[in-house]
Design a protein around this motif. Structure first.
Motif, PDB file in Angstrom:
ATOM      1  N   CYS A   1       0.845  -1.196   0.000  1.00 18.34           N
ATOM      2  CA  CYS A   1       0.000   0.000   0.000  1.00 18.34           C
ATOM      3  C   CYS A   1       0.881   1.247   0.000  1.00 18.34           C
ATOM      4  O   CYS A   1       2.086   1.179   0.219  1.00 18.34           O
ATOM      5  CB  CYS A   1      -0.899   0.028   1.233  1.00 18.34           C
ATOM      6  SG  CYS A   1      -2.112  -1.300   1.237  1.00 18.34           S
ATOM      7  N   ALA A   2       0.265   2.374  -0.241  1.00 18.06           N
ATOM      8  CA  ALA A   2       0.980   3.646  -0.212  1.00 18.06           C
ATOM      9  C   ALA A   2       0.105   4.702   0.445  1.00 18.06           C
ATOM     10  O   ALA A   2      -1.122   4.639   0.373  1.00 18.06           O
ATOM     11  CB  ALA A   2       1.359   4.086  -1.616  1.00 18.06           C
ATOM     12  N   ARG A   3       0.759   5.642   1.068  1.00 20.15           N
ATOM     13  CA  ARG A   3       0.064   6.813   1.621  1.00 20.15           C
ATOM     14  C   ARG A   3       0.414   7.996   0.710  1.00 20.15           C
ATOM     15  O   ARG A   3       1.578   8.219   0.407  1.00 20.15           O
ATOM     16  CB  ARG A   3       0.520   7.114   3.034  1.00 20.15           C
ATOM     17  CG  ARG A   3      -0.102   8.399   3.596  1.00 20.15           C
ATOM     18  CD  ARG A   3       0.341   8.692   5.018  1.00 20.15           C
ATOM     19  NE  ARG A   3      -0.181   7.648   5.886  1.00 20.15           N
ATOM     20  CZ  ARG A   3       0.555   6.990   6.783  1.00 20.15           C
ATOM     21  NH1 ARG A   3       1.841   7.248   6.918  1.00 20.15           N
ATOM     22  NH2 ARG A   3       0.009   6.071   7.541  1.00 20.15           N
ATOM     23  N   VAL A   4      -0.601   8.720   0.286  1.00 16.21           N
ATOM     24  CA  VAL A   4      -0.414   9.907  -0.537  1.00 16.21           C
ATOM     25  C   VAL A   4      -0.866  11.099   0.301  1.00 16.21           C
ATOM     26  O   VAL A   4      -1.996  11.132   0.776  1.00 16.21           O
ATOM     27  CB  VAL A   4      -1.236   9.834  -1.843  1.00 16.21           C
ATOM     28  CG1 VAL A   4      -1.055  11.101  -2.657  1.00 16.21           C
ATOM     29  CG2 VAL A   4      -0.862   8.592  -2.645  1.00 16.21           C
ATOM     30  N   THR A   5       0.025  12.057   0.483  1.00 15.69           N
ATOM     31  CA  THR A   5      -0.294  13.249   1.260  1.00 15.69           C
ATOM     32  C   THR A   5      -0.188  14.463   0.353  1.00 15.69           C
ATOM     33  O   THR A   5       0.864  14.721  -0.231  1.00 15.69           O
ATOM     34  CB  THR A   5       0.677  13.414   2.447  1.00 15.69           C
ATOM     35  OG1 THR A   5       0.633  12.244   3.255  1.00 15.69           O
ATOM     36  CG2 THR A   5       0.320  14.629   3.279  1.00 15.69           C
ATOM     37  N   LEU A   6      -1.286  15.185   0.209  1.00 13.02           N
ATOM     38  CA  LEU A   6      -1.315  16.395  -0.598  1.00 13.02           C
ATOM     39  C   LEU A   6      -1.460  17.593   0.326  1.00 13.02           C
ATOM     40  O   LEU A   6      -2.357  17.617   1.173  1.00 13.02           O
ATOM     41  CB  LEU A   6      -2.486  16.353  -1.583  1.00 13.02           C
ATOM     42  CG  LEU A   6      -2.558  17.541  -2.538  1.00 13.02           C
ATOM     43  CD1 LEU A   6      -3.007  17.079  -3.908  1.00 13.02           C
ATOM     44  CD2 LEU A   6      -3.469  18.637  -2.025  1.00 13.02           C
ATOM     45  N   THR A   7      -0.568  18.558   0.173  1.00 15.38           N
ATOM     46  CA  THR A   7      -0.633  19.803   0.936  1.00 15.38           C
ATOM     47  C   THR A   7      -0.736  20.943  -0.051  1.00 15.38           C
ATOM     48  O   THR A   7       0.119  21.103  -0.931  1.00 15.38           O
ATOM     49  CB  THR A   7       0.625  19.981   1.815  1.00 15.38           C
ATOM     50  OG1 THR A   7       0.773  18.839   2.656  1.00 15.38           O
ATOM     51  CG2 THR A   7       0.529  21.235   2.652  1.00 15.38           C
TER      52      THR A   7
ATOM     53  N   ASP B   1     -10.632  22.136  -1.060  1.00 14.17           N
ATOM     54  CA  ASP B   1     -10.710  21.029  -0.094  1.00 14.17           C
ATOM     55  C   ASP B   1     -11.607  19.921  -0.635  1.00 14.17           C
ATOM     56  O   ASP B   1     -11.238  18.756  -0.646  1.00 14.17           O
ATOM     57  CB  ASP B   1     -11.214  21.515   1.266  1.00 14.17           C
ATOM     58  CG  ASP B   1     -10.146  22.253   2.062  1.00 14.17           C
ATOM     59  OD1 ASP B   1      -8.962  22.217   1.672  1.00 14.17           O
ATOM     60  OD2 ASP B   1     -10.509  22.860   3.087  1.00 14.17           O
ATOM     61  N   SER B   2     -12.777  20.277  -1.118  1.00 12.56           N
ATOM     62  CA  SER B   2     -13.671  19.253  -1.675  1.00 12.56           C
ATOM     63  C   SER B   2     -13.211  18.836  -3.070  1.00 12.56           C
ATOM     64  O   SER B   2     -13.381  17.690  -3.478  1.00 12.56           O
ATOM     65  CB  SER B   2     -15.112  19.756  -1.706  1.00 12.56           C
ATOM     66  OG  SER B   2     -15.211  20.916  -2.501  1.00 12.56           O
TER      67      SER B   2
ATOM     68  N   ALA C   1      -9.396  34.082   0.163  1.00 14.32           N
ATOM     69  CA  ALA C   1      -8.601  32.906   0.528  1.00 14.32           C
ATOM     70  C   ALA C   1      -9.455  31.776   1.111  1.00 14.32           C
ATOM     71  O   ALA C   1      -9.329  30.614   0.689  1.00 14.32           O
ATOM     72  CB  ALA C   1      -7.491  33.287   1.502  1.00 14.32           C
ATOM     73  N   ASP C   2     -10.323  32.073   2.060  1.00 15.15           N
ATOM     74  CA  ASP C   2     -11.144  31.025   2.686  1.00 15.15           C
ATOM     75  C   ASP C   2     -12.097  30.387   1.674  1.00 15.15           C
ATOM     76  O   ASP C   2     -12.262  29.166   1.646  1.00 15.15           O
ATOM     77  CB  ASP C   2     -11.945  31.580   3.872  1.00 15.15           C
ATOM     78  CG  ASP C   2     -11.065  31.861   5.079  1.00 15.15           C
ATOM     79  OD1 ASP C   2      -9.939  31.317   5.146  1.00 15.15           O
ATOM     80  OD2 ASP C   2     -11.515  32.619   5.956  1.00 15.15           O
ATOM     81  N   GLU C   3     -12.699  31.193   0.839  1.00 17.91           N
ATOM     82  CA  GLU C   3     -13.609  30.688  -0.192  1.00 17.91           C
ATOM     83  C   GLU C   3     -12.865  29.766  -1.165  1.00 17.91           C
ATOM     84  O   GLU C   3     -13.336  28.670  -1.488  1.00 17.91           O
ATOM     85  CB  GLU C   3     -14.206  31.867  -0.961  1.00 17.91           C
ATOM     86  CG  GLU C   3     -14.969  31.489  -2.210  1.00 17.91           C
ATOM     87  CD  GLU C   3     -15.267  32.712  -3.087  1.00 17.91           C
ATOM     88  OE1 GLU C   3     -15.695  32.473  -4.234  1.00 17.91           O
ATOM     89  OE2 GLU C   3     -15.069  33.863  -2.658  1.00 17.91           O
TER      90      GLU C   3
END
Length: 116
Positions: free
Chosen positions: A73-79, A98-99, A90-92
């Motif tokens: 398996c692999a873990r994919v982390t997106l930042t 995010d979705s 920015a918040d909008e």
């Protein structure tokens, strides 16, 4: 209203090297710049500036890390960072991404994973 609104793009490209282009080829062959690769380590990490179709002078930044886990398996982390370039929006903008990233990984890439 653009005649191409709602038409699928032909392809998305990420040139696998630091300085490589990130771009979309539209249904009509037009190329739209999305960013530039800032880090590339095959199988380990990809980072890029990010401005798909807008805000090219003040892009955000996307970093994706791949970590091998036991059992194949692999873990994919997106930042996704740098939202301050959008100021009051920015918040909008972050909320939409995010979705949006969830959709991209689950709906577009999830089918390519074993057991999907």
């Amino acid at each position: 209203v653009s005649a191409g609104v709602g038409k699928a793009s032909k392809s998305i490209h990420i040139e696998p090297k630091v300085g490589g282009a990130v771009y979309e080829v539209m249904y009509d062959g037009k190329r739209t710049e999305w960013g530039q690769v800032t880090r590339f380590e095959a199988g380990r990490a990809l980072a890029m500036t990010w401005h798909p179709g807008s805000n090219a002078d003040a892009p955000t930044h996307v970093e994706i890390l791949f970590e091998n886990l036991p059992g194949g398996c692999a873990r994919v982390t997106l930042t996704h960072s740098g939202w301050e370039v959008w100021g009051a929006r920015a918040d909008e903008m972050r909320g939409g991404y995010d979705s949006g990233w969830d959709f991209v990984f689950a709906q577009r890439f999830g089918r390519a994973l074993p057991g999907s």
